[in-house]
Design a protein around this motif. Structure first.
Motif, short mmCIF file in Angstrom:
data_model
loop_
_atom_site.label_atom_id
_atom_site.label_comp_id
_atom_site.label_asym_id
_atom_site.label_seq_id
_atom_site.Cartn_x
_atom_site.Cartn_y
_atom_site.Cartn_z
N HIS A 35 0.84 -1.19 0.00
CA HIS A 35 0.00 0.00 0.00
C HIS A 35 0.88 1.24 0.00
CE1 HIS A 35 -4.23 -1.28 0.84
NE2 HIS A 35 -3.62 -2.39 1.21
N ALA A 36 0.45 2.26 -0.71
CA ALA A 36 1.04 3.59 -0.60
C ALA A 36 -0.02 4.49 0.00
CB ALA A 36 1.49 4.10 -1.96
N THR A 37 0.34 5.18 1.09
CA THR A 37 -0.67 5.92 1.85
C THR A 37 -0.14 7.28 2.29
OG1 THR A 37 -1.47 3.80 2.74
CG2 THR A 37 -2.28 5.82 3.79
N ILE A 38 -0.93 8.32 2.04
CA ILE A 38 -0.67 9.63 2.63
C ILE A 38 -1.37 9.63 3.98
CG2 ILE A 38 -0.92 12.13 2.40
CD1 ILE A 38 -1.17 11.74 -0.62
N ASN A 39 -0.62 9.35 5.03
CA ASN A 39 -1.27 9.23 6.33
C ASN A 39 -0.80 10.24 7.36
OD1 ASN A 39 1.26 8.27 6.85
ND2 ASN A 39 0.63 6.22 7.50
N ASP A 40 0.17 11.08 6.96
CA ASP A 40 0.62 12.15 7.84
C ASP A 40 -0.09 13.43 7.42
OD1 ASP A 40 1.84 14.02 9.41
OD2 ASP A 40 3.86 13.71 8.63
N ILE A 57 -3.26 4.03 -2.30
CA ILE A 57 -3.13 3.25 -3.53
C ILE A 57 -2.77 1.82 -3.14
CG2 ILE A 57 -1.93 2.96 -5.72
CD1 ILE A 57 -1.24 5.92 -5.66
N GLU A 58 -3.56 0.85 -3.61
CA GLU A 58 -3.31 -0.56 -3.29
C GLU A 58 -2.64 -1.24 -4.47
OE1 GLU A 58 -5.72 -4.64 -2.01
OE2 GLU A 58 -6.76 -2.70 -2.04
N PHE A 59 -1.54 -1.94 -4.20
CA PHE A 59 -0.80 -2.65 -5.24
C PHE A 59 -0.93 -4.16 -5.14
CE2 PHE A 59 1.19 1.47 -5.11
CZ PHE A 59 1.54 1.74 -6.44
N SER A 66 10.64 -7.03 -9.22
CA SER A 66 9.58 -6.74 -10.18
C SER A 66 9.12 -5.29 -10.08
CB SER A 66 8.38 -7.66 -9.95
OG SER A 66 8.73 -9.00 -10.20
N LEU A 67 8.57 -4.80 -11.18
CA LEU A 67 8.05 -3.44 -11.26
C LEU A 67 6.54 -3.51 -11.41
CD1 LEU A 67 9.16 -0.46 -11.58
CD2 LEU A 67 8.95 -0.82 -14.05
N LYS A 68 5.83 -2.67 -10.65
CA LYS A 68 4.38 -2.64 -10.75
C LYS A 68 3.87 -1.22 -10.62
CE LYS A 68 0.25 -5.08 -9.14
NZ LYS A 68 -0.28 -6.12 -8.21
N ASP A 69 3.00 -0.81 -11.56
CA ASP A 69 2.44 0.54 -11.49
C ASP A 69 1.03 0.50 -10.93
OD1 ASP A 69 0.47 0.25 -13.67
OD2 ASP A 69 2.21 0.20 -15.00
N SER A 70 0.46 1.68 -10.78
CA SER A 70 -0.85 1.80 -10.16
C SER A 70 -2.00 1.72 -11.16
CB SER A 70 -0.93 3.12 -9.38
OG SER A 70 -0.62 4.22 -10.22
N GLY A 71 -1.74 1.10 -12.31
CA GLY A 71 -2.76 0.94 -13.32
C GLY A 71 -2.67 2.00 -14.41
N PHE A 72 -1.45 2.23 -14.89
CA PHE A 72 -1.24 3.27 -15.89
C PHE A 72 -2.02 2.96 -17.17
CE2 PHE A 72 3.25 4.57 -14.25
CZ PHE A 72 2.65 5.14 -13.13
N LYS A 73 -2.52 4.05 -17.79
CA LYS A 73 -3.16 3.97 -19.11
C LYS A 73 -2.32 4.79 -20.09
CE LYS A 73 -7.75 3.63 -17.00
NZ LYS A 73 -9.10 4.23 -16.91
N ILE A 81 -1.27 8.60 -19.77
CA ILE A 81 -2.31 9.64 -19.81
C ILE A 81 -3.28 9.55 -18.65
CG2 ILE A 81 -2.18 9.95 -22.31
CD1 ILE A 81 -4.61 8.10 -22.56
N ASP A 82 -3.27 8.45 -17.91
CA ASP A 82 -4.17 8.31 -16.76
C ASP A 82 -3.70 7.13 -15.93
OD1 ASP A 82 -6.22 8.83 -15.02
OD2 ASP A 82 -7.84 8.60 -16.50
N THR A 83 -4.33 6.93 -14.79
CA THR A 83 -4.01 5.81 -13.93
C THR A 83 -5.26 5.36 -13.19
OG1 THR A 83 -2.59 5.06 -12.10
CG2 THR A 83 -3.29 7.36 -12.06
N THR A 84 -5.42 4.06 -13.05
CA THR A 84 -6.63 3.50 -12.42
C THR A 84 -6.68 3.82 -10.93
OG1 THR A 84 -6.62 1.70 -14.04
CG2 THR A 84 -7.96 1.39 -12.05
N ASN A 85 -5.56 3.68 -10.26
CA ASN A 85 -5.45 3.96 -8.83
C ASN A 85 -4.53 5.16 -8.64
OD1 ASN A 85 -6.96 1.52 -7.95
ND2 ASN A 85 -5.21 0.47 -8.87
N TYR A 86 -4.83 6.00 -7.66
CA TYR A 86 -4.11 7.26 -7.58
C TYR A 86 -4.32 7.95 -6.24
CZ TYR A 86 -8.89 8.40 -8.92
OH TYR A 86 -10.26 8.44 -8.97
#
Length: 360
Positions: A35-40, A57-59, A66-73, A81-86
């Motif tokens: 998970h990537a989280t803005i929690n502060d 953002i849940e991965f 391995s490399l994994k993005d957040s659902g790039f389009k 040009i966009d991303t599914t999770n953000y």
């Protein structure tokens, strides 16, 4: 498309909503529950110029190395040009120009070997622009004043018979929305002058033309009109100048030209980028701070300071005909070495030199 306040100019402007996607590289064993989280929220609360509307953002799982993005389009040219999770961040309409926002977030995951949950803290830094974007065509006499900061993106044409006047203290940022595919100067940002360009800076309050701090691309002013052009007390970063036989005159007075280490600086038809034919360029009491390859050709330089801070080798075949103006009068040329002096003074000495000083 996800906010009516967004203008599509590929800059982060005040009042806009942005979505931030991530691309994570796992350099260790299998990681689960990533998970990537803005929690502060303390930084967000303290900074009234932005707010976070989606902070997670849940991965899932990321494999070994391995490399994994957040659902790039992607578009047809493979640009994101966009991303599914953000992360979603809203910028305040009151955010000032050139304001830097630091967004801290953490990446948490479960180690696939030990089962221990681990956390990595990092941040994203963005810079906000609230500049007024100038139109692609100036079709009537226009005056810019220092009450507003401006942006030039792409090509801007001053039409025939039209004068663009820039008053003292104006700040103009030159922006290339996709410089990686511009092919050098040929498609770089440009002011194309079919009419007349007048810049009225003062010693106390100069006009500034510059590129964003994180970039080093060049841009152009191309003079092609049958009008006089006068530029006084202006600072230029990474500027390339060209003209043609139609131009009556181009006079630069008390201007400063700064070129960083990754940009070609070309004045003249001997350059390998463009053709300079009318020989109308006049420079009076100007300063040239050059830290890369230098071509100053077919122009008149009077009472100028030319500060060359690196080797003048052109990077092609080692030729050194870099400084070949029509006239060099009462100028000072600062050099690093005697080798630089040889580079500045071609053996043919085709151009006249009057009362000049070479210092190395």
């Amino acid at each position: 498309d996800y906010s009516s306040t967004n203008n599509g100019n590929k800059l982060i402007n005040n009042g806009e909503t942005i979505r931030i996607g991530l691309n994570l590289m796992n350099y260790g064993g299998v990681a689960f529950n990533v998970h990537a989280t803005i929690n502060d929220t303390s930084n967000v609360v303290a900074d009234a110029f932005y707010s976070v509307t989606n902070n997670d953002i849940e991965f899932g799982m990321i494999g070994i190395y391995s490399l994994k993005d957040s659902g790039f389009k992607y578009d047809d040219n493979n640009n994101v040009i966009d991303t599914t999770n953000y992360f979603e961040v809203k910028i305040s309409p009151e955010c000032p120009d050139n304001y830097t926002i630091d967004i801290p977030f953490e990446i948490s995951f479960t180690d696939g070997i030990t089962g221990i949950t681990k956390i990595v803290n990092t941040s994203i830094t963005i810079t906000i622009s609230n500049r007024v974007q100038l139109p692609s065509v100036i079709s009537s006499d226009t005056t810019l004043n220092d009450k507003t900061s401006y942006l030039i993106s792409g090509k801007m044409t001053i039409e025939d018979g039209v004068t663009l006047t820039i008053e003292e203290g104006v700040d103009i940022q030159i922006y290339a929305d996709d410089y990686s595919s511009t092919g050098g100067l040929f498609n770089s940002p440009c002011i194309y002058v079919l009419g007349s360009l007048i810049v009225n800076g003062t010693v106390e309050n100069k006009v500034n033309f510059h590129v964003p701090d994180m970039y080093s691309y060049a841009w152009q002013i191309v003079f092609s009109g049958k009008s006089d052009n006068r530029i006084e007390n202006a600072n230029f970063e990474n500027l390339f100048i060209d003209d043609d036989e139609n131009v009556l005159s181009i006079n630069f007075t008390d201007c400063e030209f700064n070129l960083n280490s990754n940009t070609f600086y070309n004045f003249g038809k001997e350059s390998r980028v463009t053709y300079f034919s009318s020989l109308k360029g006049q420079f009076y009491s100007c300063v040239f701070n050059i830290s890369t390859f230098c071509y100053l050709s077919y122009v008149s330089l009077t009472s100028c300071l030319i500060n060359v801070t690196t080797c003048l080798n052109d990077g092609y075949n080692g030729t050194t005909y870099h400084l070949n103006p029509k006239k060099l009068d009462s100028c000072v040329i600062l050099l690093n070495s005697e080798e630089d002096a040889l580079a500045v003074e071609p053996p043919s000495k085709q151009y006249p030199i009057y009362n000049c000083t070479f210092i190395n």
